[in-house]
Design a protein around this motif. Structure first.
Motif, PDB file in Angstrom:
ATOM      1  N   LEU A  32       0.691  -1.500   0.080  1.00  0.00           N
ATOM      2  CA  LEU A  32       0.127  -0.583  -0.259  1.00  0.00           C
ATOM      3  C   LEU A  32       0.935   0.831  -0.125  1.00  0.00           C
ATOM      4  O   LEU A  32       0.691   2.550   0.214  1.00  0.00           O
ATOM      5  N   ASN A  33       1.653   1.149   0.298  1.00  0.00           N
ATOM      6  CA  ASN A  33       2.774   2.071   0.759  1.00  0.00           C
ATOM      7  C   ASN A  33       3.876   2.557  -0.483  1.00  0.00           C
ATOM      8  O   ASN A  33       4.762   3.651  -0.131  1.00  0.00           O
ATOM      9  N   ARG A  34       3.498   1.340  -1.567  1.00  0.00           N
ATOM     10  CA  ARG A  34       4.756   1.396  -2.183  1.00  0.00           C
ATOM     11  C   ARG A  34       6.070   1.020  -1.638  1.00  0.00           C
ATOM     12  O   ARG A  34       7.260   1.832  -2.598  1.00  0.00           O
ATOM     13  N   ILE A  35       6.455   0.355  -1.396  1.00  0.00           N
ATOM     14  CA  ILE A  35       8.145   0.287  -0.738  1.00  0.00           C
ATOM     15  C   ILE A  35       8.278  -1.237  -1.142  1.00  0.00           C
ATOM     16  O   ILE A  35       6.940  -2.565  -0.777  1.00  0.00           O
ATOM     17  N   GLY A  36       9.088  -0.836  -2.135  1.00  0.00           N
ATOM     18  CA  GLY A  36       9.223  -3.081  -2.407  1.00  0.00           C
ATOM     19  C   GLY A  36      10.619  -3.352  -1.677  1.00  0.00           C
ATOM     20  O   GLY A  36      11.398  -2.601  -0.874  1.00  0.00           O
ATOM     21  N   SER A  37      11.167  -4.549  -1.598  1.00  0.00           N
ATOM     22  CA  SER A  37      12.838  -5.239  -1.095  1.00  0.00           C
ATOM     23  C   SER A  37      13.820  -5.814  -2.011  1.00  0.00           C
ATOM     24  O   SER A  37      13.568  -5.822  -3.181  1.00  0.00           O
ATOM     25  N   PHE A  38      15.109  -5.272  -1.826  1.00  0.00           N
ATOM     26  CA  PHE A  38      15.753  -5.727  -1.970  1.00  0.00           C
ATOM     27  C   PHE A  38      17.300  -6.367  -2.364  1.00  0.00           C
ATOM     28  O   PHE A  38      17.226  -6.476  -0.349  1.00  0.00           O
ATOM     29  N   ASP A  39      17.634  -7.401  -2.231  1.00  0.00           N
ATOM     30  CA  ASP A  39      18.782  -8.158  -1.918  1.00  0.00           C
ATOM     31  C   ASP A  39      19.483  -8.101  -2.562  1.00  0.00           C
ATOM     32  O   ASP A  39      19.770  -9.038  -3.507  1.00  0.00           O
ATOM     33  N   TRP A  40      20.878  -7.620  -2.247  1.00  0.00           N
ATOM     34  CA  TRP A  40      22.018  -7.865  -3.115  1.00  0.00           C
ATOM     35  C   TRP A  40      23.423  -8.077  -2.726  1.00  0.00           C
ATOM     36  O   TRP A  40      24.105  -8.397  -1.335  1.00  0.00           O
ATOM     37  N   ASP A  41      23.905  -9.617  -3.302  1.00  0.00           N
ATOM     38  CA  ASP A  41      24.567 -10.771  -2.522  1.00  0.00           C
ATOM     39  C   ASP A  41      26.189  -9.792  -3.077  1.00  0.00           C
ATOM     40  O   ASP A  41      26.245 -10.108  -4.200  1.00  0.00           O
ATOM     41  N   ILE A  42      26.887  -9.098  -2.951  1.00  0.00           N
ATOM     42  CA  ILE A  42      28.076  -8.339  -2.819  1.00  0.00           C
ATOM     43  C   ILE A  42      29.043  -9.676  -3.669  1.00  0.00           C
ATOM     44  O   ILE A  42      29.688  -9.106  -4.643  1.00  0.00           O
ATOM     45  N   ASP A  43      29.583 -10.439  -3.251  1.00  0.00           N
ATOM     46  CA  ASP A  43      30.435 -11.323  -2.989  1.00  0.00           C
ATOM     47  C   ASP A  43      29.866 -12.055  -4.330  1.00  0.00           C
ATOM     48  O   ASP A  43      30.685 -12.434  -5.432  1.00  0.00           O
ATOM     49  N   GLY A  44      28.738 -13.254  -5.027  1.00  0.00           N
ATOM     50  CA  GLY A  44      28.262 -13.190  -5.564  1.00  0.00           C
ATOM     51  C   GLY A  44      27.594 -12.071  -6.857  1.00  0.00           C
ATOM     52  O   GLY A  44      27.154 -12.655  -8.182  1.00  0.00           O
ATOM     53  N   ASP A  45      27.614 -10.687  -6.805  1.00  0.00           N
ATOM     54  CA  ASP A  45      27.256  -9.964  -7.235  1.00  0.00           C
ATOM     55  C   ASP A  45      26.162 -10.408  -8.484  1.00  0.00           C
ATOM     56  O   ASP A  45      25.553 -10.710  -9.353  1.00  0.00           O
TER      57      ASP A  45
END
Length: 697
Positions: free
Chosen positions: A27-40
């Motif tokens: 409802l608040n237009r909030i998404g999530s992300f997960d960034w694996d730096i080592d595995g790009d």
């Protein structure tokens, strides 16, 4: 308090109460992300993809897959902020940036991430959220509006960058006279006026001249748009020809044929006072939006600051240059037997001045001293030190000291001043009747010698440490280089500003200077102007001083005269006296008796210093008459006459006169008021006799 209405503890809650996190985020237009730096690797949930404008069905696996959806400047800013957070050990970061959508609009997004690190503190993973921030920061930006804003920003940045290089008011005027200025501002014509002594001086028009008689200088209380904005300190926007004609009828009658339809006049205000006005004129009638008006006001502020800075530069430079000029000689004396030209040119880069100076010192016996020098630094302190140093060096030379002594005493004086500055200097003392030239150099550039045929060469001169440093290090020895200056030859003394240029070495600058002197006019003042013009064609950061000395007339066959003052316990003066005698003997063609003359002169000077309390003055001259005679005189302040001792008398004192008697053709003693003069003469062959004798051999 907000009236929430009646509540009851027994009311049943909503079926989905409390809301699950997924619903709250959606409802608040909030998404999530997960960034694996080592595995790009990068994972975006559906809402994050929607916020970032990723089309449905598009796979996103790496950061590079979404980088193109951000404007380059926003992507660079976000990358820099994230990189800094990873580097400095931060646990989280937050960043706003714009995102391009499929319909061509641009909206704002906000990303926040938590940084996970391993046991060694190395970042390996970022988990975070991304949300739509358009409502927070403003409505979506239309492409055409975004383009217009970029154009307006570009105008201000372009004008500001161009004016940043303007050091003087003339630089600013030249910029607005250029057709490019009108192009950058987007107007058809422009006028720039500056306030001068209560009037407005129209200093620039562009892109071409549209001078209207009676408008070059106007009063602040006249009925002109420039006068109005200067009086009111407020901009004036004229949006139609009718408005122009009604407000300024006199001016309109004279510009209507140019085809002006609208105009914007901006006051230039610095330090809460008007310094001028800028007029932007358009051929078409037009309204000025609030955004355009704000742009013009910002432009006027930037221009006013540039002009104020340039005015301050001009004032300070004129003040500093006036101080520099007041420290230099007001006039160059007329020197019989020589022509002298001097020039000083201040640097145009930087408002400060340097310690460059020159001086010409008339000396007894037909001699002249020429000085060129440069005090370290580019400020008024350097100029003040220069003024003191010039005065004391002139005083030491006028007292009759030898060139080496003059330089040594000037160095000691500078070392005793309450200053950390040093100075380079060259002092040349010329006897114009004989052409004998004695040159002393203290860390300065070698002079040049221009011959009568126009060829020019560097004149190698033995040198010592710069003034101030030689006294500080206890090395006050300044060797004297003696050369002959033939009639018509020119000595060039100059400071390094004449040869040094950014990006090139000193030798290259010397070669350029030698070429300019060689190809320059014979007239001394025209040559000096030519050298200044050569310097004016290139950008320099240093001042420049130059002194040209040309010996006049034919060589003297008789009647030449040289004189040297030798103080007690002054080995430099004694050495300089020997140099003078040796050079005179060579210049007058008396080489065959040079050893005898030097030996006798040295004996007379030594006796005067040993047996009297004061200084000695040695004079050497060529006498005219039936035969050529070279006369050496040594004066002192003692009235006691020398006595020649014959062999066999006790002691050794007085034996030197036996040497004088044997080597000189004639000698004697003359009372001179409070002292005496011991003299001797040598018969020397004529120049033609020497030449014939050489041929016979």
């Amino acid at each position: 308090m907000v009236d929430r209405g009646a509540t009851s503890a027994d009311a049943a809650p909503p079926d989905d109460w409390p809301a699950r996190p997924e619903l709250s985020l959606a409802l608040n237009r909030i998404g999530s992300f997960d960034w694996d730096i080592d595995g790009d690797r990068l994972h975006l949930d559906p809402m994050a993809q929607e916020v970032l404008g990723v089309p449905p069905g598009t796979s996103v696996h790496r950061v590079e897959d979404i980088a193109g959806r951000l404007p380059p400047e926003d992507a660079a800013r976000a990358d820099g902020l994230i990189a800094q957070a990873l580097k400095d050990g931060s646990e989280a970061y937050g960043v706003y940036y714009r995102v391009r959508t499929g319909d061509g609009t641009t909206r704002w997004a906000y990303a926040q991430g938590r940084i996970r690190r391993d046991a060694q503190g190395r970042p390996h993973r970022i988990i975070g959220i991304v949300r739509d921030a358009t409502e927070e920061l403003g409505s979506p930006v239309r492409p055409e509006a975004d383009e217009e804003r970029r154009h307006q920003t570009s105008v201000v940045e372009t004008i500001t960058a161009a004016l940043a290089h303007a050091s003087t008011v003339q630089d600013v005027i030249d910029f607005f006279k250029d057709a490019q200025a009108v192009k950058h501002l987007g107007s058809d014509l422009l006028v720039l006026g500056l306030v001068e002594t209560g009037r407005i001086h129209l200093v620039a028009e562009g892109p071409s001249e549209h001078f209207i008689p009676g408008t070059r200088y106007t009063r602040v209380d006249d009925n002109f748009p420039m006068s109005e904005v200067i009086r009111t300190l407020a901009p004036r926007f004229i949006e139609s020809p009718g408005e122009f004609a009604a407000s300024y009828p006199w001016l309109w009658e004279r510009i209507r044929d140019i085809g002006i339809g609208s105009a914007a006049y901006l006051p230039l205000i610095a330090h809460a006072r008007p310094i001028g006005a800028l007029g932007l004129l358009y051929r078409d009638a037009r309204g000025f939006t609030q955004q355009e008006r704000n742009l013009f006001i910002a432009l006027g502020t930037s221009l006013a600051q540039s002009i104020a800075r340039a005015m301050l530069f001009d004032q300070e430079h004129d003040l500093a240059e006036g101080l520099q000029q007041s420290m230099l000689p007001r006039r160059i004396p007329d020197i019989p037997g020589a022509q002298i030209a001097v020039r000083y040119r201040s640097a145009r880069m930087g408002r400060d001045i340097g310690g460059d100076w020159y001086d010409v010192i008339p000396l007894p016996g037909g001699r002249v001293g020429a000085v060129i020098g440069d005090v370290q630094g580019h400020d008024t302190h350097a100029s003040a030190v220069m003024g003191q140093l010039r005065i004391v060096l002139r005083a030491y030379a006028t007292e009759g000291h030898a060139p080496a002594t003059v330089m040594a005493r000037a160095s000691s004086f500078l070392e005793e001043l309450d200053t950390d500055r040093f100075a380079t200097c060259t002092y040349a003392e010329a006897d114009l009747s004989t052409g004998v030239l004695q040159v002393v150099r203290a860390g300065h550039i070698d002079p040049l010698l221009r011959h009568t045929d126009g060829t020019c060469r560097r004149l190698p001169v033995s040198g010592g440490l710069p003034l101030g440093l030689s006294a500080d290090f206890g090395h006050l020895d300044y060797p004297v280089t003696t050369v002959e200056l033939d009639p018509g030859e020119t000595l060039l003394l100059f400071t390094d500003g004449l040869v040094e240029q950014p990006g090139s070495d000193l030798d290259e600058g010397m070669r350029r200077l030698i070429g300019a002197v060689r190809d320059g006019p014979y007239d001394l003042h025209q040559l000096a102007d030519r050298l200044c013009n050569v310097i004016g064609e290139r950008v320099g950061e240093d001042d420049m001083a130059v002194l040209l000395l040309r010996r006049h007339g034919p060589g003297v066959r008789g009647g030449g005269r040289l004189q040297q003052h030798i103080a007690p316990a002054d080995p430099e003066a004694l050495s300089a006296g020997r140099h003078m005698i040796r050079a005179a003997v060579r210049a007058w063609g008396a080489r065959e008796r040079s050893d005898e003359i030097e030996l006798v002169a040295d004996e007379l000077v030594t006796n005067a210093l040993l047996h009297t309390d004061g200084a000695a003055v040695v004079t050497i001259r060529m006498l005219t008459g039936p035969e050529r005679r070279l006369r050496v005189e040594v004066e002192d302040k003692s009235s006691a006459l020398p006595r020649r001792r014959e062999p066999g008398e006790s002691g050794v004192s007085g034996r030197g006169l036996l040497l004088v008697d044997r080597l000189a053709d004639v000698w004697g003693v003359e009372p001179r008021g409070g002292g005496k003069s011991v003299w001797c003469e040598f018969i020397v062959p004529g120049r033609h006799e020497v030449a014939e004798g050489t041929t016979d051999d």
